[in-house]
Design an enzyme around this catalytic site. Sequence first.
Site, PDB file in Angstrom:
ATOM      1  N   HIS A  51     -16.282  -1.350  -6.353  1.00  0.00           N
ATOM      2  CA  HIS A  51     -16.088  -1.427  -7.604  1.00  0.00           C
ATOM      3  C   HIS A  51     -17.063  -0.495  -8.228  1.00  0.00           C
ATOM      4  O   HIS A  51     -18.431  -0.366  -8.076  1.00  0.00           O
ATOM      5  CB  HIS A  51     -16.720  -2.784  -7.862  1.00  0.00           C
ATOM      6  CG  HIS A  51     -16.517  -3.106  -9.502  1.00  0.00           C
ATOM      7  ND1 HIS A  51     -15.417  -3.395 -10.140  1.00  0.00           N
ATOM      8  CD2 HIS A  51     -17.626  -3.328 -10.423  1.00  0.00           C
ATOM      9  CE1 HIS A  51     -15.723  -3.462 -11.541  1.00  0.00           C
ATOM     10  NE2 HIS A  51     -16.858  -3.473 -11.714  1.00  0.00           N
TER      11      HIS A  51
ATOM     12  N   LYS B 150     -19.474   1.469 -17.600  1.00  0.00           N
ATOM     13  CA  LYS B 150     -18.813   2.564 -16.497  1.00  0.00           C
ATOM     14  C   LYS B 150     -17.731   3.265 -17.287  1.00  0.00           C
ATOM     15  O   LYS B 150     -17.693   4.622 -17.137  1.00  0.00           O
ATOM     16  CB  LYS B 150     -18.275   1.782 -15.229  1.00  0.00           C
ATOM     17  CG  LYS B 150     -19.522   1.099 -14.521  1.00  0.00           C
ATOM     18  CD  LYS B 150     -18.856   0.463 -13.193  1.00  0.00           C
ATOM     19  CE  LYS B 150     -18.211  -0.839 -13.594  1.00  0.00           C
ATOM     20  NZ  LYS B 150     -18.608  -1.897 -14.275  1.00  0.00           N
TER      21      LYS B 150
ATOM     22  N   ASP C 299     -12.681   1.601 -12.048  1.00  0.00           N
ATOM     23  CA  ASP C 299     -12.515   0.441 -11.479  1.00  0.00           C
ATOM     24  C   ASP C 299     -12.834   0.277 -10.301  1.00  0.00           C
ATOM     25  O   ASP C 299     -13.666  -0.476  -9.704  1.00  0.00           O
ATOM     26  CB  ASP C 299     -11.196  -0.421 -12.077  1.00  0.00           C
ATOM     27  CG  ASP C 299     -11.467  -2.060 -11.864  1.00  0.00           C
ATOM     28  OD1 ASP C 299     -12.586  -2.569 -12.344  1.00  0.00           O
ATOM     29  OD2 ASP C 299     -10.491  -2.416 -11.224  1.00  0.00           O
TER      30      ASP C 299
ATOM     31  N   ARG D  43     -39.997   3.806 -17.105  1.00  0.00           N
ATOM     32  CA  ARG D  43     -40.045   5.058 -17.996  1.00  0.00           C
ATOM     33  C   ARG D  43     -40.089   6.264 -16.991  1.00  0.00           C
ATOM     34  O   ARG D  43     -39.649   7.397 -17.493  1.00  0.00           O
ATOM     35  CB  ARG D  43     -41.284   5.105 -18.605  1.00  0.00           C
ATOM     36  CG  ARG D  43     -41.760   6.159 -19.816  1.00  0.00           C
ATOM     37  CD  ARG D  43     -42.684   6.137 -20.613  1.00  0.00           C
ATOM     38  NE  ARG D  43     -42.765   7.249 -21.579  1.00  0.00           N
ATOM     39  CZ  ARG D  43     -43.580   7.422 -22.449  1.00  0.00           C
ATOM     40  NH1 ARG D  43     -44.430   6.381 -22.562  1.00  0.00           N
ATOM     41  NH2 ARG D  43     -43.840   8.473 -23.126  1.00  0.00           N
TER      42      ARG D  43
END
Length: 143
Positions: A5, A26, A45, A102
């Site tokens: 996926h 995505k 997908d 960070r």
Amino acid sequence: MINIHGTLISVDGKGVLLKGESGSGKSDLALRFIKNEKAKLVADDRVDIDISDNRVIGKAPLILKGKLEVRNIGIIEDVETTNQVDVFLCVELVKNRECLDRLPQDEFEIILNKKIPKIKLYAFDCSTICKILVKISSIINKR
């Protein structure tokens, strides 16, 4: 071969595998790359992944080739695509930017026993495309 996926785009011939939960951005991020002419779609997908000549190769399942889901619009067909690409970078998209470090340590995704550099990003930051381009350059400069 495995099927995973995710969404795979080609950025200057380098495969960028976008992974994350449903709704993490995505396809949206792929659309922004494509519309800004920074990338071509490989697969949306679902991505077929295989090893060839010791490289991790990704391509679209035939039924999905050239199709991109644009949330709130529908399935767009005949998107310009690239047939296959070496997976160069894995981008794990998170739903909440507050969970990101960070200054993260180097990470890797293991795909078919191969180490692929990985970064975690929030897809909907306006700088996300730039951050991916910077990471690609950084990987190239380290080689």
